[in-house]
Design an enzyme around this catalytic site. Structure first.
Site, PDB file in Angstrom:
ATOM      1  N   GLU A 316       0.912  -1.263   0.024  1.00 17.96           N
ATOM      2  CA  GLU A 316      -0.046   0.014  -0.010  1.00 17.96           C
ATOM      3  C   GLU A 316       0.929   1.124  -0.038  1.00 17.96           C
ATOM      4  OE1 GLU A 316      -4.162  -0.606   2.309  1.00 17.96           O
ATOM      5  OE2 GLU A 316      -2.461  -0.934   3.696  1.00 17.96           O
ATOM      6  N   CYS A 317       0.728   2.170  -1.009  1.00 24.50           N
ATOM      7  CA  CYS A 317       1.359   3.384  -0.981  1.00 24.50           C
ATOM      8  C   CYS A 317       2.761   3.307  -1.207  1.00 24.50           C
ATOM      9  CB  CYS A 317       0.983   4.401   0.154  1.00 24.50           C
ATOM     10  SG  CYS A 317       1.103   6.073  -0.487  1.00 24.50           S
TER      11      CYS A 317
END
Length: 443
Positions: A316-317
């Protein structure tokens, strides 16, 4: 567990420092404080934990829904819960501080910058209280904490100007030692910028712990258990990257993993080998600040090889950034990353996306079945230049995603998104079930 919400008149008013000072005051008075944060922020909770000694809960209506919000609240442990707000009290269309306070039925203590006002501080607080009725929200503004207020005549002027039904809970005096350094994405993390104990205790001494504790209220209990409560344990090992580069994760996410599977942790920055596991979770954080170390230690290179052999990796990210082919910092320094995803990431001086998001799965993937919708949030300073044949998992219903229309890069059995999701979305249960059904990664 009773609680109250600490709302601000605006961003930058000093909510985090006020939260820490109140936490110190209540702790010194013998209360066990459970901190929480309205909104999806990862950084402020790290400061809460440093002072309260227990993980801070994120409370966000968009990410969790009303029932999930209440479930997450009651997973906390303490005598009094302090919920630090996000931005100004009424700011935000998806999950404002006021919306969180209303959903939980908690009173609001308003943090007002009092450095250049007395009667006007009271007028501001009164306006914030009356505004709730004008927009049809049941919000109780119980009183104020005067941020950056001096003692003596200044404090007395503020206190005396308040209407009888708005309580004065004390002040946080101006003190340069109570300023938390910031950088892109927000304040520095709690372990990096711990406030001096003496300065925090001085601020706590100017607050009324007993009056604050007396207004705390118990929210309605959730009517239903979490969806995962009826799901069986999974015979799987999940490895979670955990270090200064991968530090943006919700306590509830790790709790969900531990409820259903075996959790292992490792540090790519330190060069830990990837544990023998069935799947890897790379949370967000600051890979751009540790890009050279991530290239040199070899852990990401090993992870890239394992992913090509079928190990499921979900990032994530910051995790997506680490899974990419390369990462170029804002200073122009380029480092090789894991090479799992067909993208090259560049960090910019200004943020590229900031919003609550909603994604619709184009096909079955690690975190969603085809057609499922996931709610999350995005906040990043980087952009990803993807290869022409890149495959995407999600269409963006709301938000920017990777290219404005899509999010979730797919390669091998792995997935990288700019969006962060909460376990109340069901995404992490789906991840665990996906890696379990695909079989163990024996090596």
């Amino acid at each position: 567990m009773k609680g109250f919400v600490l709302g601000g008149v605006s961003s930058g008013v000093g909510k985090t420092v006020a939260t820490l000072a109140i936490t110190r005051a209540l702790s010194d008075a013998g209360y066990a404080v459970q901190p929480a944060k309205a909104g999806p922020d990862f950084i402020d909770p790290s400061h809460h934990e440093a002072v309260a000694g227990r993980p801070s809960r994120n409370l966000d209506l968009w990410l969790e829904g009303e029932e999930g919000l209440r479930r997450n609240y009651y997973r906390g442990d303490g005598d009094v819960c302090i919920v630090e707000g996000v931005m100004g009290l009424y700011d935000g269309d998806a999950s404002s501080t006021a919306m969180v306070a209303e959903a939980l039925g908690l009173p609001v203590v308003l943090v007002v910058d009092s450095s250049a006002g007395m009667e006007s501080v009271a007028a501001t607080a009164l306006g914030f209280r009356e505004y709730a009725a004008s927009i049809g929200r049941e919000i109780e503004v119980a009183g104020i904490v005067a941020q950056r207020a001096h003692g003596g005549r200044h404090e007395a002027g503020i206190r005396d100007a308040l209407p009888d039904d708005l309580e004065y809970f004390g002040r946080v005096p101006p003190n340069d030692d109570l300023e938390i350094p910031d950088r892109h994405l927000g304040l520095e993390m709690g372990h990096e910028a711990t406030l001096p104990t003496a300065a925090l205790r001085d601020a706590a001494a100017s607050l009324s712990a007993e009056r604050l504790a007396s207004i705390a209220r118990e929210p309605p209990k959730p009517e239903s258990a979490a969806e995962s409560a009826d799901r069986p344990d999974i015979d799987a090992r999940i490895a979670v990257a955990s270090d200064a580069a991968f530090c943006f994760r919700y306590p509830a996410t790790i709790e969900r993993f531990r409820e259903r599977a075996e959790v292992l942790t490792f540090s790519p920055v330190a060069g830990d080998p990837v544990p023998n596991c069935d799947g890897v979770y790379l949370p967000g954080g600051y890979p751009e600040l540790h890009a050279a170390a991530l290239e040199d230690t070899g852990t990401l290179s090993e992870l890239g090889q394992l992913a090509s052999e079928g190990l499921a990796v979900f990032g994530e990210c910051g995790g997506l950034m680490a899974m990419s082919q390369s990462l170029t910092t804002a200073d122009g320094d380029r480092s090789e990353m894991a090479g799992i995803l067909p993208a090259d990431v560049t960090v910019h001086d200004r943020y590229q996306a900031l919003d609550h998001v909603e994604l619709e799965a184009s096909a079955a993937t690690l975190t969603a079945a085809a057609g499922d919708r996931l709610r999350g949030h995005e906040f990043h300073y980087s952009s990803a230049d993807v290869d022409a044949d890149a495959r995407f998992a999600f269409e963006t219903v709301r938000g920017s995603g990777i290219d404005g229309d899509r999010d979730g890069l797919l390669e091998y059995d792995s997935l990288g998104t700019y969006a962060h999701v909460h376990p109340e979305s069901g995404a992490f249960d789906r991840f665990l079930e996906s890696i379990s059904s695909s079989g163990s990664n024996d090596r």
